[in-house]
Design an enzyme around this catalytic site. Sequence first.
Site, PDB file in Angstrom:
ATOM      1  N   ASN A  89      34.412  53.867  47.505  1.00 37.96           N
ATOM      2  CA  ASN A  89      33.365  54.093  48.487  1.00 37.96           C
ATOM      3  C   ASN A  89      33.673  55.325  49.344  1.00 37.96           C
ATOM      4  OD1 ASN A  89      30.956  53.570  49.875  1.00 37.96           O
ATOM      5  ND2 ASN A  89      31.334  51.371  49.829  1.00 37.96           N
ATOM      6  N   HIS A 119      58.641  59.809  54.933  1.00 38.05           N
ATOM      7  CA  HIS A 119      59.634  60.742  55.450  1.00 38.05           C
ATOM      8  C   HIS A 119      60.846  59.976  55.931  1.00 38.05           C
ATOM      9  CE1 HIS A 119      56.916  64.239  55.449  1.00 38.05           C
ATOM     10  NE2 HIS A 119      55.979  63.359  55.741  1.00 38.05           N
ATOM     11  N   ALA A 144      36.989  47.680  53.725  1.00 39.46           N
ATOM     12  CA  ALA A 144      36.848  48.916  54.494  1.00 39.46           C
ATOM     13  C   ALA A 144      38.047  49.124  55.419  1.00 39.46           C
ATOM     14  CB  ALA A 144      35.557  48.879  55.310  1.00 39.46           C
ATOM     15  N   ALA A 162      39.388  43.843  55.280  1.00 34.68           N
ATOM     16  CA  ALA A 162      39.083  45.080  55.994  1.00 34.68           C
ATOM     17  C   ALA A 162      40.071  45.288  57.136  1.00 34.68           C
ATOM     18  CB  ALA A 162      37.657  45.034  56.531  1.00 34.68           C
ATOM     19  N   ARG A 182      49.356  40.082  55.728  1.00 38.66           N
ATOM     20  CA  ARG A 182      50.058  38.853  55.383  1.00 38.66           C
ATOM     21  C   ARG A 182      49.153  37.975  54.525  1.00 38.66           C
ATOM     22  NH1 ARG A 182      52.848  40.431  59.549  1.00 38.66           N
ATOM     23  NH2 ARG A 182      54.546  39.454  60.628  1.00 38.66           N
ATOM     24  N   LYS A 185      45.257  33.316  51.846  1.00 37.60           N
ATOM     25  CA  LYS A 185      44.960  32.212  50.934  1.00 37.60           C
ATOM     26  C   LYS A 185      44.912  32.744  49.506  1.00 37.60           C
ATOM     27  CE  LYS A 185      39.936  32.671  51.380  1.00 37.60           C
ATOM     28  NZ  LYS A 185      38.687  31.965  51.722  1.00 37.60           N
TER      29      LYS A 185
END
Length: 188
Positions: A89, A119, A144, A162, A182, A185
């Site tokens: 997108n 870095h 998104a 998102a 994290r 489910k």
Amino acid sequence: MNFDDFITHMNTGETVAAGSEIHKTMIAASLRAQQITAKINTGYHSPEEIRGYMTELTGRKMPDSSALFPPFTTDCGLNTIIGENVFINSGCRFQDQGGIVIGDGAQIGHNTVLATLNHDLNPKTRSDIRPAPIRIGKNAWLGAGVIVTAGVTIGDGAVVAAGAVVTKDVAPNTVVGGVPARYIKDVI
């Protein structure tokens, strides 16, 4: 150094010293990518034209079944592999010097950032660059505003909510979210 040798080196994961020949080639690849992405991001282009520009950018044919909505930027372009039926997108940014592989059927949401470089923490060597690939599995979905950091693999069928910042591998067929991302489910 030519671009093929540059990509071969980057795929080893070895540190790139600032100012080295490899680093200079990286800069040349970035300038090349800026020229091609400027074409992608200027005016309207048909899906076929976009795929043509992406083929030029990556050096690999973008599958006819895959699509990208501009604007789009990349720091290199030459180390990205896009599978079949992939959708990218608008507003995505790929830092692909370390390698990006996008599996068949993957969906990548607005403003996603895929960053394959890191870095050193030591200020004396902070300008050196450490590449590590990002792999996005088949039928994975990145919502998104997702950020995926260097060296992360998103498993087949996984969903990244998102706004998540993904710093560790995501197991197949799981949903992750948050900062850092994290487990939430399993996918149904």
